[in-house]
Design a protein around this motif. Structure first.
Motif, PDB file in Angstrom:
ATOM      1  N   LEU A   1       1.519   2.899  -4.781  1.00  0.00           N
ATOM      2  CA  LEU A   1       0.196   2.976  -5.399  1.00  0.00           C
ATOM      3  C   LEU A   1       0.307   3.325  -6.880  1.00  0.00           C
ATOM      4  CD1 LEU A   1      -1.736   5.031  -2.681  1.00  0.00           C
ATOM      5  CD2 LEU A   1      -1.480   2.549  -2.867  1.00  0.00           C
TER       6      LEU A   1
ATOM      7  N   GLN B   1      -6.403   7.901  -1.676  1.00  0.00           N
ATOM      8  CA  GLN B   1      -5.261   7.298  -0.996  1.00  0.00           C
ATOM      9  C   GLN B   1      -5.587   6.837   0.421  1.00  0.00           C
ATOM     10  OE1 GLN B   1      -2.236  10.290  -1.614  1.00  0.00           O
ATOM     11  NE2 GLN B   1      -2.828  11.401   0.212  1.00  0.00           N
ATOM     12  N   GLU B   2      -6.575   7.463   1.050  1.00  0.00           N
ATOM     13  CA  GLU B   2      -6.890   7.049   2.421  1.00  0.00           C
ATOM     14  C   GLU B   2      -7.864   5.880   2.463  1.00  0.00           C
ATOM     15  OE1 GLU B   2      -8.198  10.361   4.776  1.00  0.00           O
ATOM     16  OE2 GLU B   2      -6.251  11.368   4.581  1.00  0.00           O
TER      17      GLU B   2
ATOM     18  N   ALA C   1      -6.547   2.541  -0.703  1.00  0.00           N
ATOM     19  CA  ALA C   1      -5.144   2.151  -0.877  1.00  0.00           C
ATOM     20  C   ALA C   1      -5.020   0.696  -1.337  1.00  0.00           C
ATOM     21  CB  ALA C   1      -4.369   2.396   0.403  1.00  0.00           C
TER      22      ALA C   1
ATOM     23  N   GLU D   1       0.823  -1.205   0.000  1.00  0.00           N
ATOM     24  CA  GLU D   1       0.000   0.000   0.000  1.00  0.00           C
ATOM     25  C   GLU D   1       0.860   1.259   0.000  1.00  0.00           C
ATOM     26  OE1 GLU D   1      -3.208  -0.119   2.826  1.00  0.00           O
ATOM     27  OE2 GLU D   1      -3.811  -2.118   2.150  1.00  0.00           O
ATOM     28  N   ASP D   2       2.180   1.074   0.049  1.00  0.00           N
ATOM     29  CA  ASP D   2       3.074   2.228  -0.063  1.00  0.00           C
ATOM     30  C   ASP D   2       3.459   2.484  -1.509  1.00  0.00           C
ATOM     31  OD1 ASP D   2       3.115   2.661   2.655  1.00  0.00           O
ATOM     32  OD2 ASP D   2       4.704   1.175   2.949  1.00  0.00           O
TER      33      ASP D   2
ATOM     34  N   LYS E   1       0.572  10.527  -1.614  1.00  0.00           N
ATOM     35  CA  LYS E   1       1.162   9.197  -1.800  1.00  0.00           C
ATOM     36  C   LYS E   1       0.968   8.689  -3.228  1.00  0.00           C
ATOM     37  CE  LYS E   1      -0.160   8.056   2.899  1.00  0.00           C
ATOM     38  NZ  LYS E   1      -1.265   7.401   3.609  1.00  0.00           N
TER      39      LYS E   1
END
Ligand code: GDP
Length: 362
Positions: free
Chosen positions: A14, A228-229, A232, A11-12, A79
């Protein structure tokens, strides 16, 4: 290989979300896209907003710049590598463009004219969004038409409202309230975004002006934040190809090309692909991967940027032989070292029958 690719998912890391625009005719969908796309020459040089194939890609640098005035107060983190906005307003992009059986859009902007409230095609859009369980935000557009609105170009909406006379704010509040009631009649909770305490269950209303740009930073901020929140997981980059054909185009000097949306994974020049065509599956080699030039050169016709490799999400033009009869909406497959070409041929053609089924169902 597929297992390896899935194991590497994080999830880092994307991919860019894909966003589409829906709503009643004349609510300002086109104008809103034009406004978001509008950049100064420096922006194009710095980040390269690229007018894509049926889609516009906004690199994260451009989003940062456009939301800078809001980033501090909202503590917005970035992100995402960018945002891909599908450029074909209308239901078509939503119903026909699928990826592995689901809609191609990760999030939608439903545009509502604040002067008119919910209109017949707004209700139609709502029906589609709910059927697909697609997350969306509402742009309450044409806020500048509130009586005696003072223009504050490209300003965050709360700052712009703070500069208005009391009666303008009252008119806005009255209209917003009326529209919330109309949403409630459709069984949906809606709230002006800065008062929305439950993003999961309540739709955010974002007042905008597509003409003078008030609220556009807020719209981009909310799209960034929500995707992104809250998404993800589904936005994790996976190195497994998901690429949908948009249309076949004959370009002078290039011959037949196909415009595609690369939803996930990556594409490289020289790869062997299998494509669904009206005359059966076609196996071909990617000769070139193209995107148009950045903004400032967009008027130079027929000039494209060549890429050796492109990562999702992106609108990509593929040059390869034998794709004259490629079918819009079908998936492209890449032939890997361990793949059985015959199996992939079956896979691309089964896509065609799925499309027929879903067209008949809607
Ligand atoms: P679409 O059919 O939803 O794509 O709507 P358009 O973008 O073509 O806009 C329809 C009309 O509304 C055009 O005449 C636009 O100039 C006008 N319009 C769009 N957005 C705004 C806005 O925010 N404020 C005002 N005053 N007019 C707008």
């Amino acid at each position: 290989r597929e297992e390896e690719a899935r194991a590497a998912v994080s999830e880092d890391n994307l991919r860019s979300p894909i966003c589409c625009i829906m709503g009643h005719v004349d609510t300002g969908k086109t104008k809103l896209l034009d406004n978001i796309r509008k950049t100064k020459v420096q922006d194009a040089e710095a980040g390269g907003i690229t007018q894509q194939i049926g889609a516009t890609f906004f690199p994260v640098e451009a989003i940062k710049q456009k939301t800078a005035a809001l980033a501090k107060t909202t503590n917005l983190q970035y992100k995402l590598p960018g945002l891909l906005v599908i450029d074909t307003p209308g239901h078509e992009s939503f119903t026909n463009l699928r990826s592995r059986g689901s809609s191609l859009c990760d999030i939608a902007i439903l545009v509502v004219d604040i002067m008119h409230g919910l209109e017949p095609q707004t209700l139609e859009s709502l029906r589609l969004l709910r059927a697909k369980r697609a997350p969306f935000v509402v742009a309450l557009n044409k806020i500048d038409r509130c009586y005696s609105w003072k223009t504050c170009p490209d300003m965050p909406i709360r700052d712009a409202l703070a500069l208005q006379n009391e009666h303008v704010v009252r008119e806005f509040e009255d209209r917003a309230k009326k529209i919330m009631v109309e949403f409630a009649e459709q069984g949906l909770n809606a709230e002006v975004y800065w008062r929305n305490k439950d993003l999961g269950r309540t739709v955010s209303l974002i007042p905008t002006s597509a003409i003078t740009g008030e609220g556009v930073p807020d719209l981009l901020m909310m799209l960034t934040k929500l995707t992104q929140e809250r998404m993800a997981k589904s936005l994790a980059f996976v190195d497994i190809l998901q690429c949908t054909v948009l249309e076949v185009k004959v370009i002078e000097g290039l011959g037949t090309t196909i415009d595609t949306i690369l939803v996930n994974g990556s594409l490289s020049e020289g790869q062997t692909i299998v494509v669904c065509t009206l005359e059966g599956p076609v196996v071909s080699t990617i000769r070139s991967l193209l995107t148009p030039h950045p903004m400032k050169e967009i008027r130079v016709k027929g000039e494209y940027v060549h890429h050796q490799t492109i990562k999702a999400a992106m609108g990509v033009k593929i040059c390869a032989q034998g794709l004259e009869k490629a079918v819009a909406g079908t998936q492209i497959h890449v032939v890997g070292p361990d793949d059985d070409v015959e199996e992939l041929k079956d896979a691309v053609m089964s896509d065609l029958s799925n499309i027929m089924d879903s067209v008949n169902a809607t």
